[in-house]
Write a protein that holds these residues in place. Structure first.
Motif, mmCIF file in Angstrom:
data_model
loop_
_atom_site.group_PDB
_atom_site.id
_atom_site.type_symbol
_atom_site.label_atom_id
_atom_site.label_comp_id
_atom_site.label_asym_id
_atom_site.label_seq_id
_atom_site.Cartn_x
_atom_site.Cartn_y
_atom_site.Cartn_z
ATOM 1 N N GLY A 172 0.790 -1.217 0.000
ATOM 2 C CA GLY A 172 0.000 0.000 0.000
ATOM 3 C C GLY A 172 0.820 1.263 0.000
ATOM 4 N N CYS A 173 2.051 1.179 -0.477
ATOM 5 C CA CYS A 173 2.975 2.327 -0.423
ATOM 6 C C CYS A 173 3.263 2.892 -1.809
ATOM 7 N N GLY A 174 2.285 2.855 -2.693
ATOM 8 C CA GLY A 174 2.454 3.428 -4.022
ATOM 9 C C GLY A 174 3.459 2.650 -4.846
ATOM 10 N N GLU A 175 4.447 3.344 -5.380
ATOM 11 C CA GLU A 175 5.400 2.727 -6.294
ATOM 12 C C GLU A 175 6.606 2.116 -5.596
ATOM 13 N N LEU A 176 6.632 2.095 -4.268
ATOM 14 C CA LEU A 176 7.768 1.477 -3.583
ATOM 15 C C LEU A 176 7.805 -0.021 -3.880
ATOM 16 N N PRO A 177 8.990 -0.586 -4.079
ATOM 17 C CA PRO A 177 9.085 -2.032 -4.327
ATOM 18 C C PRO A 177 8.458 -2.836 -3.192
ATOM 19 N N ALA A 178 7.839 -3.942 -3.547
ATOM 20 C CA ALA A 178 7.197 -4.785 -2.537
ATOM 21 C C ALA A 178 8.222 -5.453 -1.638
ATOM 22 N N SER A 179 9.411 -5.730 -2.172
ATOM 23 C CA SER A 179 10.448 -6.403 -1.395
ATOM 24 C C SER A 179 11.804 -5.830 -1.775
ATOM 25 N N SER A 180 12.628 -5.533 -0.786
ATOM 26 C CA SER A 180 13.929 -4.931 -1.064
ATOM 27 C C SER A 180 14.890 -5.256 0.068
ATOM 28 N N THR A 181 16.169 -5.041 -0.188
ATOM 29 C CA THR A 181 17.199 -5.219 0.828
ATOM 30 C C THR A 181 18.093 -4.000 0.837
ATOM 31 N N VAL A 198 17.500 2.760 3.595
ATOM 32 C CA VAL A 198 17.975 2.851 2.214
ATOM 33 C C VAL A 198 18.056 1.437 1.660
ATOM 34 N N ALA A 199 17.240 1.142 0.659
ATOM 35 C CA ALA A 199 17.164 -0.217 0.137
ATOM 36 C C ALA A 199 16.825 -0.179 -1.347
ATOM 37 N N ASP A 200 16.886 -1.360 -1.974
ATOM 38 C CA ASP A 200 16.541 -1.441 -3.391
ATOM 39 C C ASP A 200 16.155 -2.868 -3.737
ATOM 40 N N ASP A 201 15.465 -2.988 -4.871
ATOM 41 C CA ASP A 201 15.106 -4.303 -5.423
ATOM 42 C C ASP A 201 15.896 -4.586 -6.692
ATOM 43 N N ARG A 202 17.050 -3.929 -6.836
ATOM 44 C CA ARG A 202 17.950 -3.971 -7.988
ATOM 45 C C ARG A 202 17.459 -3.105 -9.145
ATOM 46 N N ASN A 203 16.289 -2.519 -9.027
ATOM 47 C CA ASN A 203 15.766 -1.639 -10.068
ATOM 48 C C ASN A 203 15.404 -0.253 -9.556
ATOM 49 N N LYS A 204 14.930 -0.176 -8.322
ATOM 50 C CA LYS A 204 14.438 1.083 -7.788
ATOM 51 C C LYS A 204 14.955 1.267 -6.362
ATOM 52 N N VAL A 205 15.230 2.540 -6.017
ATOM 53 C CA VAL A 205 15.782 2.883 -4.716
ATOM 54 C C VAL A 205 14.670 3.317 -3.770
#
Length: 213
Positions: A172-181, A198-205
């Motif tokens: 429910g956080c808009g365009e934030l990745p569903a899973s990231s590290t 500060v995290a990413d899903d290899r495509n988005k920060v």
């Protein structure tokens, strides 16, 4: 909370993107100037469009370069684990060399612990949705039941200065990745924020400032 960005905004350092004619079948090669263990304020870009960021270097060879936008929010990352290869987020489509023409050490005097950060926090997603969450003494990130933007995950020991290891899930956080590290980063220049995620899903920060309640 963006004092270190504002303090160094006039400093222009070089970010050079070099197309080296690699084969289409080869992944782009990424290199970033290597700094000794510690934390640094660095600047990238050129005289017309300087940008400022944070560089974290661990003893095991792990590195993280956070490049911010005009408001100090991370827009891209360059990271590597141990002696592995550098990874760019968002991905690049050509060989890339990042040159740091100036780097200034930052003193991060405390090492965060999961137990020390246990408590309740609130942050705001890029879409403007407030998200309340708690950190438990054993490192779980637990979303508030009433939050439209829900953050959950797990924290563990970190190797980079002033950080904990982060596994983050969003809903429910808009365009934030569903899973990231990534990392939970503490830094005196973030005040009044307690820390940033500060995290990413290899495509988005993802870059979220968290405030204690």
């Amino acid at each position: 909370m963006n004092r270190f960005f504002k303090r160094w905004a006039p400093v222009a350092l070089g970010l050079s993107l070099a197309a080296c004619g690699s084969n289409d079948d080869d992944a782009p090669k990424i290199s970033v100037d290597d700094l000794s263990e510690g934390a640094y304020t660095v600047s990238t870009g050129n005289q017309d469009t300087p940008t400022v960021g944070r560089y974290l270097a661990a003893a095991d060879g792990s590195r993280l370069l956070i490049v911010g936008d005009d408001n100090g929010v991370a827009r891209s990352l360059y990271r590597k684990t141990g002696n592995g290869d550098w990874v760019a987020v968002p991905p690049v489509d050509k060989d890339t060399q990042v040159s740091l023409l100036r780097k200034d050490p930052v003193v991060i005097s405390t090492t965060p612990t999961v137990a020390g950060l246990a408590g309740h926090y609130v942050t705001t997603s890029p879409a403007g949705a407030a998200a309340g969450f708690s950190i438990t003494a054993d490192g779980n990130i637990v979303a508030d039941a009433t939050s439209a933007c829900r953050l959950t995950g797990k924290l563990g020991s970190g190797v980079l200065p002033g950080t904990l290891k982060l596994e983050l899930s969003t809903a429910g956080c808009g365009e934030l990745p569903a899973s990231s590290t990534g990392v939970l980063s503490t830094d005196p220049d973030l005040a009044p924020a307690r820390f940033r995620l500060v995290a990413d899903d290899r495509n988005k920060v993802i870059d979220l400032r968290a405030f204690a309640e």
